[in-house]
Structure formats: C-alpha cells, structure tokens
Design a protein around this motif. Structure first.
Motif, PDB file in Angstrom:
ATOM      1  N   GLU A 271      17.218 -28.174  36.872  1.00 29.40           N
ATOM      2  CA  GLU A 271      15.983 -28.954  37.446  1.00 29.40           C
ATOM      3  C   GLU A 271      16.099 -28.507  39.018  1.00 29.40           C
ATOM      4  O   GLU A 271      15.210 -29.037  39.912  1.00 29.40           O
ATOM      5  N   SER A 272      16.864 -27.581  39.302  1.00 30.43           N
ATOM      6  CA  SER A 272      16.746 -26.768  40.528  1.00 30.43           C
ATOM      7  C   SER A 272      17.303 -25.595  40.803  1.00 30.43           C
ATOM      8  O   SER A 272      17.980 -25.294  39.794  1.00 30.43           O
ATOM      9  N   GLU A 273      16.918 -24.797  41.756  1.00 25.91           N
ATOM     10  CA  GLU A 273      17.447 -23.288  42.014  1.00 25.91           C
ATOM     11  C   GLU A 273      18.663 -23.113  42.018  1.00 25.91           C
ATOM     12  O   GLU A 273      19.175 -22.193  41.242  1.00 25.91           O
ATOM     13  N   ASP A 274      19.273 -24.022  42.735  1.00 26.16           N
ATOM     14  CA  ASP A 274      20.752 -23.913  42.849  1.00 26.16           C
ATOM     15  C   ASP A 274      21.741 -24.710  41.793  1.00 26.16           C
ATOM     16  O   ASP A 274      22.859 -24.976  42.085  1.00 26.16           O
ATOM     17  N   GLY A 275      21.008 -25.419  40.947  1.00 26.83           N
ATOM     18  CA  GLY A 275      21.849 -26.515  40.094  1.00 26.83           C
ATOM     19  C   GLY A 275      22.272 -25.775  38.877  1.00 26.83           C
ATOM     20  O   GLY A 275      22.673 -24.573  38.720  1.00 26.83           O
ATOM     21  N   THR A 276      22.928 -26.619  38.168  1.00 27.08           N
ATOM     22  CA  THR A 276      23.811 -26.271  36.854  1.00 27.08           C
ATOM     23  C   THR A 276      22.718 -25.853  35.955  1.00 27.08           C
ATOM     24  O   THR A 276      21.844 -26.567  35.481  1.00 27.08           O
ATOM     25  N   PHE A 277      22.776 -24.482  35.272  1.00 31.16           N
ATOM     26  CA  PHE A 277      21.873 -24.101  34.259  1.00 31.16           C
ATOM     27  C   PHE A 277      22.450 -24.320  32.857  1.00 31.16           C
ATOM     28  O   PHE A 277      23.721 -24.087  32.557  1.00 31.16           O
TER      29      PHE A 277
END
Length: 199
Positions: free
Chosen positions: A89-95
C-alpha cells in the motif's frame, strides 16, 4: 546443503563455506563408498553453481476501470523459470506476494480474485521478481499503479440493420454486478437478449 563425506570420520566433508568459494560454473562430483568388506559403489553427479541474479524485468502499470493492469518485459536471462508479483500500500511498505506459484505469463490484473474491482483512484505499489533455476531473484523497483475510473459504453455494432436482422449492441466498462436493460418501443418490460463479453 552440499555435504559429501569421505571416510567414517567425516574428514572428507566439504563445508558450505568451502562450497561458497567455488566459482560459478559447471562441476562434476565423483563419489565412491567402500564398506569394511571392500565392497564399493560409485556415482557421478553433475551440477551447476549459479549465484548471479537474473536481470530484472521492466514493469509498467496502467489504469483500467476498477483495476490495475500490470505488464512486464521478459528477463534477458535464459534460465529464468518464472515470475513473482508483489504489492504494497506504500512505496516503502511491506510487499506481499500476489501469486502462489511462479507465473509464466508476463501480465497480471489487480485485483484478479473474482471480487473484481477496487475504487477508482485507489493506488498500490508493485514489484516483479524474475526467478532463475537456482532460485536467484532479480527484482524491479516499486512501480505505482492506480485503479481507473469506470467508463461505461454502449454501441450499436450493426448500425443499419435491415428487416429481419439481429440488432447487435455492445457494452463495456461497467462495474461488476451492474446490469444493462434494453427496452424496445417504450415497452415497460425488457426484451430477451443474448450477450457476449466485449472488452
């Protein structure tokens, strides 16, 4: 784990650290086992050491009504066996992974689980991993994708039907669960029709 042994005292063990010092390439392992009665058995094992990650694909994300269309280029490495697609949900979040097994096709629609659609304007971040036979991974940088607006369209396929012809009407861009009703000559009851999917 690569652990061949030679002798009862494990003196012939090759450690993981020693294996790590081998250069990438093709190798042949010869092994012979001998018991106390001098009976022996031999085998040969061929293996390839590969620690180089494959080239990462190029990922693009396009907006389509209520969904995000993901496509990526093929990795240039010939030993790539498939791809993983991840989202956050964010560029630096957990994928997190969106696939349970490696993908062989190079396209993916999010969401694709049958629940169908997300709100227009909703944004997510995606990565694609190219995976080779040795399990090495080449990963793209995060790419942002945004769900598109719904754009319902109806068009008449045969614009000049003659008497006795079927009237062909195509419709697309509707949200899952929406219906299209057709009425003829102000009839209050919709008439019977057949349909096929028009992307």
């Amino acid at each position: 784990t690569f652990e061949p042994y030679r002798g009862g005292d494990n003196s012939g063990r090759i450690s993981e650290d020693e294996f790590a010092t081998l250069s990438d390439g093709a190798y042949t392992l010869f092994a012979t086992a001998t018991d106390f009665f001098d009976n022996s058995s031999s085998m040969t094992l061929h293996f390839i050491k590969d620690s180089i990650a494959p080239q990462a694909p190029v990922l693009t994300a396009s907006s389509i009504p209520g969904q995000i269309d993901l496509r990526w280029t093929a990795s240039a490495d010939e030993d790539v066996v498939g791809y993983n697609i991840l989202y956050s949900e964010s560029e630096d979040g957990t994928f997190s992974s969106l696939n349970y097994s490696l993908l062989t096709e190079r396209s993916f629609t999010y969401p694709n689980n049958g629940s169908g659609y997300i709100e227009p304007g909703a944004a997510y971040w995606f990565k694609v991993q190219a995976v080779d036979r040795a399990g090495n991974i080449g990963e793209t940088e995060p790419v942002k994708g945004t769900a598109g607006k719904y754009n319902p369209k109806i068009r008449l396929i045969n614009e000049n039907p003659r008497l006795g012809d079927n009237i062909q009407i195509a419709f697309s861009g509707f949200k899952s669960g929406e219906y299209v009703y057709f009425y003829l000559d102000r009839n209050e009851e919709p008439f019977t029709y057949g349909y096929s999917y028009d992307a």
